[in-house]
Design an enzyme around this catalytic site. Structure first.
Site, PDB file in Angstrom:
ATOM      1  N   HIS A  23       0.641  -0.974   0.074  1.00  0.00           N
ATOM      2  CA  HIS A  23       0.069  -0.199  -0.117  1.00  0.00           C
ATOM      3  C   HIS A  23       0.998   1.191   0.008  1.00  0.00           C
ATOM      4  O   HIS A  23       0.707   2.383  -0.693  1.00  0.00           O
ATOM      5  CB  HIS A  23      -0.958   0.054   1.089  1.00  0.00           C
ATOM      6  CG  HIS A  23      -1.875  -0.882   1.422  1.00  0.00           C
ATOM      7  ND1 HIS A  23      -2.077  -1.850   2.462  1.00  0.00           N
ATOM      8  CD2 HIS A  23      -2.694  -1.389   0.414  1.00  0.00           C
ATOM      9  CE1 HIS A  23      -3.084  -2.780   2.350  1.00  0.00           C
ATOM     10  NE2 HIS A  23      -3.687  -2.489   1.097  1.00  0.00           N
ATOM     11  N   LYS A  47     -17.226  -6.197   9.120  1.00  0.00           N
ATOM     12  CA  LYS A  47     -16.380  -7.365   8.507  1.00  0.00           C
ATOM     13  C   LYS A  47     -15.412  -8.021   9.734  1.00  0.00           C
ATOM     14  O   LYS A  47     -14.477  -8.397   9.398  1.00  0.00           O
ATOM     15  CB  LYS A  47     -15.594  -6.692   7.384  1.00  0.00           C
ATOM     16  CG  LYS A  47     -15.853  -6.938   6.027  1.00  0.00           C
ATOM     17  CD  LYS A  47     -14.845  -6.536   4.977  1.00  0.00           C
ATOM     18  CE  LYS A  47     -15.258  -6.205   3.623  1.00  0.00           C
ATOM     19  NZ  LYS A  47     -14.020  -6.025   2.754  1.00  0.00           N
ATOM     20  N   ARG A  96      -2.183  -6.203  -8.303  1.00  0.00           N
ATOM     21  CA  ARG A  96      -0.915  -7.240  -7.909  1.00  0.00           C
ATOM     22  C   ARG A  96      -0.818  -8.322  -9.024  1.00  0.00           C
ATOM     23  O   ARG A  96       0.134  -8.218  -9.802  1.00  0.00           O
ATOM     24  CB  ARG A  96      -1.001  -7.893  -6.489  1.00  0.00           C
ATOM     25  CG  ARG A  96      -0.716  -6.751  -5.407  1.00  0.00           C
ATOM     26  CD  ARG A  96      -1.196  -7.366  -4.080  1.00  0.00           C
ATOM     27  NE  ARG A  96      -2.819  -7.780  -4.193  1.00  0.00           N
ATOM     28  CZ  ARG A  96      -3.172  -8.204  -3.280  1.00  0.00           C
ATOM     29  NH1 ARG A  96      -3.005  -8.451  -1.969  1.00  0.00           N
ATOM     30  NH2 ARG A  96      -4.837  -8.647  -3.390  1.00  0.00           N
ATOM     31  N   SER A 134      -2.735  -7.816   3.020  1.00  0.00           N
ATOM     32  CA  SER A 134      -3.096  -7.609   4.509  1.00  0.00           C
ATOM     33  C   SER A 134      -3.474  -8.851   5.334  1.00  0.00           C
ATOM     34  O   SER A 134      -3.101  -9.281   6.379  1.00  0.00           O
ATOM     35  CB  SER A 134      -4.319  -6.655   4.715  1.00  0.00           C
ATOM     36  OG  SER A 134      -3.680  -5.312   4.210  1.00  0.00           O
TER      37      SER A 134
HETATM   38  O1  PNS Z   1      -8.756  -2.909   0.451  1.00  0.00           O
HETATM   39  P1  PNS Z   1      -9.961  -3.356  -0.246  1.00  0.00           P
HETATM   40  O2  PNS Z   1     -10.853  -4.234   1.134  1.00  0.00           O
HETATM   41  O3  PNS Z   1      -9.853  -4.319  -1.510  1.00  0.00           O
HETATM   42  O4  PNS Z   1     -10.924  -2.245  -0.651  1.00  0.00           O
HETATM   43  C1  PNS Z   1     -12.102  -2.438  -1.111  1.00  0.00           C
HETATM   44  C2  PNS Z   1     -12.996  -1.039  -1.257  1.00  0.00           C
HETATM   45  C3  PNS Z   1     -12.965  -0.110   0.211  1.00  0.00           C
HETATM   46  C4  PNS Z   1     -12.391  -0.207  -2.474  1.00  0.00           C
HETATM   47  C5  PNS Z   1     -14.455  -1.421  -1.703  1.00  0.00           C
HETATM   48  O5  PNS Z   1     -15.052  -2.420  -0.859  1.00  0.00           O
HETATM   49  C6  PNS Z   1     -15.358  -0.212  -1.792  1.00  0.00           C
HETATM   50  O6  PNS Z   1     -15.247   0.697  -2.335  1.00  0.00           O
HETATM   51  N1  PNS Z   1     -16.571  -0.225  -0.801  1.00  0.00           N
HETATM   52  C7  PNS Z   1     -17.431   0.876  -0.783  1.00  0.00           C
HETATM   53  C8  PNS Z   1     -18.895   0.343  -1.131  1.00  0.00           C
HETATM   54  C9  PNS Z   1     -19.009   0.592  -2.481  1.00  0.00           C
HETATM   55  O7  PNS Z   1     -18.824   1.611  -3.291  1.00  0.00           O
HETATM   56  N2  PNS Z   1     -19.624  -0.451  -3.507  1.00  0.00           N
HETATM   57  C10 PNS Z   1     -19.752  -0.345  -4.645  1.00  0.00           C
HETATM   58  C11 PNS Z   1     -18.760  -0.009  -5.605  1.00  0.00           C
HETATM   59  S1  PNS Z   1     -18.206  -1.647  -6.602  1.00  0.00           S
END
Ligand code: PNS
Length: 170
Positions: A23, A47, A96, A134
Site C-alpha cells: 500500500h 467485516k 498485484r 493484509s
Molecule cells: O482494500 P479493499 O478491501 O480491497 O478495498 C475495497 C474497497 C474499500 C475499495 C471497496 O470495498 C469499496 O469501494 N467499498 C465501498 C462500497 C461501494 O462503493 N461499493 C460499490 C462499488 S463496487
C-alpha cells in the site's frame, strides 16, 4: 497547451487492515501523479477487522508523515459518492496479479456507472509486493511469523502488541 495534474484530487480507498508496504509503495507512486491524494479507510466494522478505523488511520498517518500532499480520511457508503463529495476525479487502486483483475474491473465499471466523471486509475504493484496482502500479513503475525519488511515499523509494533509471542514454558 500545458497539462497540469496539480489540481487533480485522487482517492486511494481500501480496508488497510493493516497497511502493508505494498500500500505504502502505491501511496508514494500515486502521490507523484496528482495534486492531492486522499487515502481513505473503509469503515467496515461489520467485516470484523483486526484494527478499528481509528487504529488503521493512526498507522497510516504515521507512515505518511511528511508527505505534504497526502491526507488520511475515512468513509462509509458508496465510494463513488464519497469521491465526488471530496472533489476527486480519480480513484486509485493497485493491481498485484491477474487474480486481482476481475474484482477490480467489476468495481471500476460499477463506479464508472455511478459516477461517469470519475476515472479509476490502476498502478501495478511493485514486483516485490505482488504476493503481499493484509490478510496474509495478519495470518503470519497471528501464527508468530516474522513480518518485518512487509509492513511499516508502526504496523509491526501494533501487530506484535496484538499477537504477543508466548513466553518460555507457555
Ligand atoms: O482494500 P479493499 O478491501 O480491497 O478495498 C475495497 C474497497 C474499500 C475499495 C471497496 O470495498 C469499496 O469501494 N467499498 C465501498 C462500497 C461501494 O462503493 N461499493 C460499490 C462499488 S463496487
Amino acid at each position: 497547451m500545458s497539462l497540469s495534474t496539480d489540481s487533480v484530487v485522487a482517492i486511494y480507498p481500501g480496508s488497510f487492515d493493516p497497511l502493508t508496504n505494498g500500500h505504502l509503495d502505491l501511496i508514494h507512486r500515486g502521490r507523484g501523479l496528482v495534486g492531492k491524494l486522499i487515502v481513505s479507510v473503509l469503515n467496515n466494522e461489520a467485516k470484523q477487522p483486526l484494527f478499528n478505523v481509528e487504529e488503521r488511520m493512526d498507522m497510516l498517518r504515521e507512515a505518511v508523515a511528511g508527505m505534504e500532499n497526502v491526507e488520511i480520511d475515512t468513509f462509509d457508503g458508496l465510494l463513488a459518492e464519497y469521491a465526488a463529495s471530496r472533489g476527486a476525479s480519480v480513484i486509485l487502486r493497485g493491481i498485484r496479479a491477474i487474480s486481482d483483475y476481475e474484482y477490480e474491473l467489476q468495481m471500476a465499471l460499477m463506479n464508472r456507472r455511478l459516477r461517469p466523471d470519475i476515472e479509476t486509475m490502476f498502478l501495478l504493484a511493485g514486483e516485490g509486493n505482488s504476493f503481499l496482502s493484509s490478510r496474509l500479513v495478519k495470518e503470519v503475525a497471528r501464527l508468530g511469523g516474522n513480518v518485518s519488511g512487509l509492513v511499516p515499523a508502526a504496523v509491526e509494533r501494533r501487530l506484535a502488541a496484538r499477537f504477543p509471542m508466548p513466553g518460555p514454558g507457555k
